[in-house]
Design an enzyme around this catalytic site. Sequence first.
Site, short mmCIF file in Angstrom:
data_model
loop_
_atom_site.label_atom_id
_atom_site.label_comp_id
_atom_site.label_asym_id
_atom_site.label_seq_id
_atom_site.Cartn_x
_atom_site.Cartn_y
_atom_site.Cartn_z
N LYS A 252 4.33 0.26 11.82
CA LYS A 252 3.92 -0.89 10.95
C LYS A 252 5.01 -2.01 10.52
CE LYS A 252 3.97 -0.39 6.83
NZ LYS A 252 4.54 -0.49 5.45
N THR B 4 6.00 -1.91 1.55
CA THR B 4 6.56 -2.52 2.42
C THR B 4 5.45 -3.39 3.15
OG1 THR B 4 8.26 -1.00 2.84
CG2 THR B 4 8.03 -2.60 4.51
N LYS C 256 13.79 -5.91 3.41
CA LYS C 256 13.24 -4.69 3.71
C LYS C 256 13.22 -4.26 5.22
CE LYS C 256 11.17 -0.55 3.41
NZ LYS C 256 12.25 0.45 3.50
P1 NAP Z 1 1.57 7.08 1.75
O1 NAP Z 1 2.09 8.39 1.32
O2 NAP Z 1 0.79 7.07 3.03
O3 NAP Z 1 0.51 6.69 0.41
C1 NAP Z 1 -0.12 5.50 0.68
C2 NAP Z 1 -0.92 5.01 -0.51
O4 NAP Z 1 -1.56 3.93 -0.36
C3 NAP Z 1 -1.89 6.20 -1.15
O5 NAP Z 1 -1.87 6.17 -2.29
C4 NAP Z 1 -3.34 5.53 -0.46
O6 NAP Z 1 -4.24 6.20 -1.11
C5 NAP Z 1 -2.90 4.31 -0.64
N1 NAP Z 1 -3.89 3.33 -0.07
C6 NAP Z 1 -3.93 3.17 1.46
N2 NAP Z 1 -5.21 2.23 1.85
C7 NAP Z 1 -5.46 1.96 0.43
C8 NAP Z 1 -6.64 1.01 0.68
N3 NAP Z 1 -7.20 0.40 1.44
N4 NAP Z 1 -7.02 0.99 -0.80
C9 NAP Z 1 -6.51 1.60 -1.88
N5 NAP Z 1 -5.49 2.48 -1.59
C10 NAP Z 1 -4.96 2.57 -0.25
O7 NAP Z 1 2.63 6.00 1.92
P2 NAP Z 1 4.10 6.20 1.15
O8 NAP Z 1 5.04 7.14 2.17
O9 NAP Z 1 3.99 6.63 -0.18
O10 NAP Z 1 4.57 4.62 1.42
C11 NAP Z 1 3.89 3.50 0.81
C12 NAP Z 1 4.70 2.25 1.02
O11 NAP Z 1 6.25 2.56 0.91
C13 NAP Z 1 4.43 1.80 2.50
O12 NAP Z 1 4.50 0.61 2.35
C14 NAP Z 1 5.60 2.32 3.04
O13 NAP Z 1 6.09 1.47 4.32
C15 NAP Z 1 6.80 2.15 2.11
N6 NAP Z 1 8.01 3.00 2.10
C16 NAP Z 1 7.87 4.38 2.26
C17 NAP Z 1 8.75 5.04 2.27
C18 NAP Z 1 8.85 6.69 2.67
O14 NAP Z 1 9.97 6.94 2.89
N7 NAP Z 1 7.73 7.31 2.51
C19 NAP Z 1 10.30 4.58 2.01
C20 NAP Z 1 10.33 3.29 1.90
C21 NAP Z 1 9.19 2.44 1.82
P3 NAP Z 1 -5.04 7.49 -0.66
O15 NAP Z 1 -4.33 8.62 -1.39
O16 NAP Z 1 -6.45 7.29 -1.38
O17 NAP Z 1 -5.00 7.64 0.59
#
Ligand code: NAP
Length: 286
Positions: A241, A98, A173
């Site tokens: 965010k 997102t 989104k």
């Molecule tokens: P998350 O668990 O916080 O995972 C974030 C991922 O991004 C991890 O693999 C992290 O790597 C990587 N990352 C962060 N900063 C980075 C950088 N500078 N360089 C390279 N990799 C980096 O997030 P999530 O919940 O999976 O969500 C991912 C996206 O989907 C977000 O944009 C979120 O808003 C969206 N989303 C989430 C949900 C939900 O329910 N969780 C639902 C819909 C949409 P590391 O493992 O090294 O930290």
Amino acid sequence: MSRLKLGWIGLGNMGTPMVKNLLKAGFEVVVFNRTKQKEAELIANGASTATDPQTLLENCDVVFTMLSNDEAVKTVFEGEKGLLTNPGTGKMIIDMSTVSPDTSRYLSELCKKNHIDFLEAPVSGSVKPAQDGTLIILVGGETSAYEKAKPAFEALGKLSVHVGGAGVGSSAKLAVNYLLGLNLQGLAETVLFAEKNGVSKTDMLTIINEGACGNGITKLKTSSILNEDYPAAFALKHLVKDLGLAKDAGLDAPLIDPLYHTFQQAQQEGLGEEDVMAVIKSLAKR
Ligand code: NAP
């Protein structure tokens, strides 16, 4: 697409179950994650790994990114050994994070210059739909690229909607996450108000969930509220965010400022890594 080799960058709460579903559907998947330990579970499930995003794109036909925020996505695209290090004629990148509509349009332009097809494909639905393969995928980009990506989307979600060009998927989104925020704050305030006046949380949640005001999100968050346990499915910091991105994208409705303030306050109180529903702990202090 099933014969295409897929790459995946970002193995967080969402990325890991999504890759599992691609593997289950028979796709060959190569993964890359900044924190390498998180790759182990998927390697055990049949994925292979690459040393950096540049090598990943060189080895794959289509690369997906599922990363925290705009900054993370730009780093993976433009940073050292990033996805855009070399031209990638015939390849495609699909960003499912997102991010702001402006970032999606920017990445789309960069990819065009590198002869790479680009789609944005943010998702509606959290960890459970990611595990079940029932996400709703909001796609922005060229129709030809969407058609090529459809088989993978079918493994990841129950529905994909091609809403327009690059940026329009992100706008959809941000709009749906505004509604999510309103639902979460409304649910928390309702339960707290009722409890203050002698109605137990259990009774109030039953009344909500059995009536016309009950919905997917009220039902999904009921056990967390009752158990007072908020492990991150959707981390609260990500909703802060998204609400900020919605404001930047022009959302100036009467409820956006108080909503944004509530979740920002909760993050400042140290709840950013907990689930979005942990906002109830912050509201309970008022
Ligand atoms: P998350 O668990 O916080 O995972 C974030 C991922 O991004 C991890 O693999 C992290 O790597 C990587 N990352 C962060 N900063 C980075 C950088 N500078 N360089 C390279 N990799 C980096 O997030 P999530 O919940 O999976 O969500 C991912 C996206 O989907 C977000 O944009 C979120 O808003 C969206 N989303 C989430 C949900 C939900 O329910 N969780 C639902 C819909 C949409 P590391 O493992 O090294 O930290």
